[in-house]
Design an enzyme around this catalytic site. Structure first.
Site: not given
Ligand code: NAD
Length: 497
Positions: A175, A228, A178, A283, A383
């Protein structure tokens, strides 16, 4: 608006229900909607998981030799079409083409690591552990594994998990985010072309509804999540409560500690590369530069010099830094810049004043530098995930390490110094999962494992490397006795000899 729609990928082909809910996918360099993406309803996820569950047993029973052939072929196809994947990423994420290509190559390295799966899955064997009894260990696949990925690495993060899960004999439901979903479909298509049986890798697009359906589905054995911190925590708590194996990688606030004896030119180059690469949407980006006095003034002067030469603009035009992923995200980052200024930090370079090589309607913000940032300011605490670098001045190494260790995140950190003893102390004392010594973004190579500590990872197992193989398999130990001629005998105790 009549836009093309990206469908789910199931059983080796695109599929979407008749009238799906859809989301807009932007080209961040123009600010226009590039396409729409189907957002799965719970029933759609049911269908996708059922296909994977159906494909899993035959794939688990497929020989290592055949599985490896598919992996090698996938590796060749991805390598040959890396530019195509990179172009899709730039068109939806905004990062510059060279950086998009770089993330495909880092993902490709995990596929290369997975090509060694016959060696990685070797168990151990103890002959005659007890008289005429042999003991050996196996690792077996889990079944259906869910991978839920973030927007910032639409190819690399899925590739941290998918090749290893597949190599281990699992079926995968991916998944992707989006916000930039297209790379996932092309990668899935390459797996099909490589000979992966239908259903072993399906892609389902969606938002919270799709994620919840995966977390609650009884046929999903494991969840690998990256995103996140609040969502990672939610995913971890929900899926473990449902009995699933979970690795949930969260957000970050990565510090770079510069000691007075460091090579300041090297440190300034590193701060600019790691602070503003991919517009800070990594990240492992450096967002807090901790300068041990008296170096701050000289270091900041060198960073400013370098920032003056950076070109922000459309990632297809050979610029250094692209736009932010969406207008909403750009506005959020811009609000942090205003908050930092209001809180009394010195705004040394204001990215809001930048000039941009691209359409006026792109989601632009130029590289931004703050000095004299203090730990209670929101630009330090949160962040931001944008091109905003904050300099915090400290008086000593000890003060710098204490600051890093007090931070709730623990993804990556780096020290810049020419003192081997100080570097060695730092690698032992920092409560962070990935440490760089004169390396600002210490992303481990594929055969080591990627993962942070504290609020940057929920669960125990890091991504890829041998920890990845461990995550996607479960262990079994066999104790066997073959006697010739066969005989038994009664003995109610544990065998000891
Ligand atoms: P996000 O948490 O908004 O989304 C991540 C995934 O979760 C997506 O597939 C999204 O569709 C889904 N999602 C979003 N809201 C949701 C909800 N309420 N309930 C269930 N699923 C949900 O993150 P993002 O904005 O796409 O990515 C950036 C974040 O990812 C930053 O915080 C970054 O630090 C982190 N990140 C961490 C690493 C790591 O290795 N630790 C690597 C890459 C990115």
């Amino acid at each position: 608006m009549d836009q093309p729609m990206l469908a789910h990928y199931i059983d080796g082909r695109a599929w979407a229900p008749a009238e799906p809910r859809v989301g807009d996918v932007y080209n961040p360099a123009t600010g226009e909607v590039a396409r729409q993406v189907a957002l799965a309803a719970t029933g759609d996820v049911e269908r996708v998981v059922a296909s994977a569950a159906n494909a899993a047993p035959a794939w688990a029973a497929t020989s290592l030799a055949k599985r490896t052939q598919v992996l090698f072929k996938f590796r060749e196809l991805l390598s040959a079409r890396a530019d195509e994947v990179a172009a899709l990423i730039t068109g939806e994420h905004g990062k510059v083409l060279s950086d998009a290509r770089g993330e495909v190559i880092r993902g490709l390295e995990v596929a290369e690591f997975a090509c060694g799966i016959p060696h990685l899955l070797k168990g151990s064997y103890s002959a005659n552990a007890s008289t005429d009894v042999d003991v050996y260990s196996l690792r077996q696949p889990l079944g259906v594994c869910a991978v839920i990925s973030p927007f910032n690495f639409p190819a690399m993060v899925p590739l941290w998990f998918v090749p290893i899960a597949i190599a281990c004999g699992n079926a995968v439901v991916l998944k992707p985010s989006e916000k930039d979903p297209s790379a996932a479909n092309l990668i899935a298509q390459l797996w099909t072309e490589a000979g992966l049986p239908d259903g072993v890798l399906n892609v389902v697009h969606g938002d919270k509804e799709a994620v919840d359906a995966l977390l609650n589905h009884p046929d999903v054995a494991s969840v690998s999540f990256v995103g996140s911190t609040p969502i990672a925590k939610y995913v971890y708590e929900t899926a473990t409560a449902n009995g699933k194996r979970v690795q949930a990688l969260g957000g970050a606030k990565n510090h770079m500690l510069v000691l007075p004896d460091a090579d300041l030119d090297l440190a300034a180059d590193a701060a600019v590369n790691a602070g503003f690469g991919s517009a800070g949407e990594r990240c492992m980006a450096i967002s807090a530069l901790v300068a041990v006095e008296p170096v701050a003034d000289e270091l900041i002067a060198k960073i400013r010099e370098r920032m003056a030469g950076l070109r922000t603009g459309d990632g297809t035009r050979g610029t250094d830094m692209g736009p932010l992923v969406t207008g909403a995200h750009r506005d959020k980052v811009t609000a942090y810049v205003a908050a930092g200024s209001d809180a009394g930090a010195d705004l040394v370079v204001d990215g809001r004043d930048g000039t941009f090589d691209g359409s006026d309607t792109g989601f632009w913000l130029g590289p931004t530098l703050f000095d004299r940032v203090t730990p209670e300011m929101s630009i330090y605490r949160d962040e931001i995930f944008g091109p905003v670098l904050s300099v915090v001045r400290v008086a000593s190494y000890d003060e710098g390490v204490a600051l890093i260790n007090a931070n709730p995140y623990g993804n990556g950190t780096a020290i810049f110094t020419n003192d081997g003893g100080a570097a060695r102390r730092f690698q032992n004392e920092a409560t962070v999962g990935m440490i760089g010594i004169n390396v600002p973004i210490p992303v481990p190579v594929a055969y080591y494992s990627f993962g942070g500590w504290k609020d940057s990872l929920f669960g125990d197992t890091h991504a890829h490397g041998t920890e990845g193989v461990h995550f996607f398999t479960r262990g079994k130990v066999v104790t066997s006795r073959w006697l010739d001629p066969s005989h038994g005998g009664i003995n109610l105790g544990f065998p000891q000899t």
